[in-house]
Scaffold this active site. Structure first.
Site, PDB file in Angstrom:
ATOM      1  N   LYS A   1       0.832  -1.206   0.000  1.00 52.31           N
ATOM      2  CA  LYS A   1       0.000   0.000   0.000  1.00 52.31           C
ATOM      3  C   LYS A   1       0.869   1.259   0.000  1.00 52.31           C
ATOM      4  O   LYS A   1       0.577   2.209  -0.726  1.00 52.31           O
ATOM      5  CB  LYS A   1      -0.939  -0.012   1.212  1.00 52.31           C
TER       6      LYS A   1
ATOM      7  N   GLN B   1      -4.270  -0.982   9.740  1.00 53.70           N
ATOM      8  CA  GLN B   1      -4.272  -2.356   9.228  1.00 53.70           C
ATOM      9  C   GLN B   1      -4.887  -3.311  10.264  1.00 53.70           C
ATOM     10  O   GLN B   1      -4.511  -3.302  11.429  1.00 53.70           O
ATOM     11  CB  GLN B   1      -2.822  -2.763   8.907  1.00 53.70           C
TER      12      GLN B   1
ATOM     13  N   ASP C   1     -10.780   3.285   4.263  1.00 53.44           N
ATOM     14  CA  ASP C   1     -11.203   1.877   4.254  1.00 53.44           C
ATOM     15  C   ASP C   1     -12.730   1.759   4.226  1.00 53.44           C
ATOM     16  O   ASP C   1     -13.270   0.689   3.990  1.00 53.44           O
ATOM     17  CB  ASP C   1     -10.691   1.163   5.521  1.00 53.44           C
TER      18      ASP C   1
END
Ligand code: NDP
Length: 295
Positions: A54, A98, A121
């Protein structure tokens, strides 16, 4: 019949190239590049690889990445404070924490603390609720990537029978809402679904997000269906290295389906491309600029 292999890598590359063009335009207008903060707690190898991809993609798109790698003994209060600092940091347009997090940290509290306008997200209840009610939202990257592949493959999804196997907040539920938004007739199946093979056999579109290696067999697939396999499962091999497979038995399903995503090289690359897209969109909204076109 052998199904068309849907090339997620190529589709993801095309999106990332478009994002990079818009990043340049954003920087000219806003006087700064979009910024994505990644937060990794602990040293889970799969998570570390994921976060590295990422941050690499962020740099390749011309955006700034702020990587925070914390030890696995980080307390919930420490992580919440970091999120608050990132919320207040004007250079940061997107915050990605994460998952999974270590046991001492409540992931729900962390997600609820992220500023919804930076929630790239799309996990915050505000964004989930906006998606559910048909408002502009930051949408979870994996289902957004699946929708892009389906639109690319099928064009108009109106009236098609879609079966989503899996009902997680990260994949299954938002996937079903996105398909509904495109006017498909949507069924969400899960571990309590009765006669799952018969349910899947109805589908023109199958999205598998279960986490069980090759559970969905070829004889569950209707002839001519389009199959999107979200699952990533490592299965043992003789050389001890293991091999990645999806939730769908690819070779069997490819005999029946019209088109199918491979694992790897299908949905995985799209998730990262959509994270770049979401960061760019968040940056535009925060700067009061219109959404970038074509993304
Ligand atoms: P979760 O474990 O959160 O959800 C799995 C879902 O599958 C649940 O809704 C569960 O039902 C359902 N399920 C489990 N067993 C069965 C069964 N035997 N029959 C029918 N349904 C079943 O997983 P995620 O949604 O987070 O992820 C799913 C998969 O996608 C995983 O392999 C994950 O690694 C992968 N993934 C891939 C990404 C990518 O970028 N390609 C990104 C995110 C995930 P119930 O709710 O009843 O328990």
């Amino acid at each position: 019949m052998t199904a068309k292999r849907i090339d997620g890598k190529a589709a993801a590359l095309a999106i990332r190239e478009r994002v990079a063009v818009h990043v340049g335009e954003f920087e000219r207008k806003a006087g700064r590049p979009p910024g994505l903060a990644t937060v990794l707690v602990g040293e889970d190898p799969a998570s570390a690889v994921d976060v590295r991809s990422k941050t690499r993609a962020t740099a390749e798109a011309g955006m700034v990445s702020f990587a925070h790698n914390l030890s696995d003994t980080t307390t919930e209060d420490e992580l919440l404070q970091l999120v608050l600092d990132l919320n207040a940091d004007e250079r940061v347009d997107g915050i990605l924490v994460q998952l999974p997090l270590p046991n001492q940290i409540d992931a729900a509290r962390v997600i609820a603390t992220i500023d919804p306008s930076k929630d790239v997200d799309g996990f915050h209840a505000m964004n989930a609720g906006r998606l559910a009610t048909g408002l502009d939202a930051l949408v979870p990257c994996t289902p957004l990537g699946c929708l892009h592949l389906l639109r690319q493959e099928l064009g108009d999804l109106a009236g098609l029978e879609a079966v989503v196997v899996g009902r997680s907040n990260i994949v299954g539920k938002p996937m079903a809402l996105l398909l509904l938004g495109d006017h498909a007739t949507v069924t969400i199946a899960h571990s309590r679904t009765r006669d799952l093979p018969a349910v899947v056999r109805r589908a023109d579109i199958v999205v598998a997000a279960v986490g069980r290696a090759e559970m969905i067999r070829g004889d569950w697939i209707k002839g001519g269906a389009t199959v999107v396999d979200v699952g990533i499962n490592r299965v043992p091999t003789d050389d001890g290295k293991g091999r990645l497979v999806g939730d769908v038995a690819y070779d069997e399903a490819a005999e029946v389906a019209a088109a199918i995503t491979p694992v790897p090289g299908g949905v995985g690359p799209m998730t990262i491309a959509m994270l770049m897209r979401n960061t760019l969109v968040a940056a535009h909204r925060r700067a009061g600029l219109a959404n970038p076109e074509g993304l």
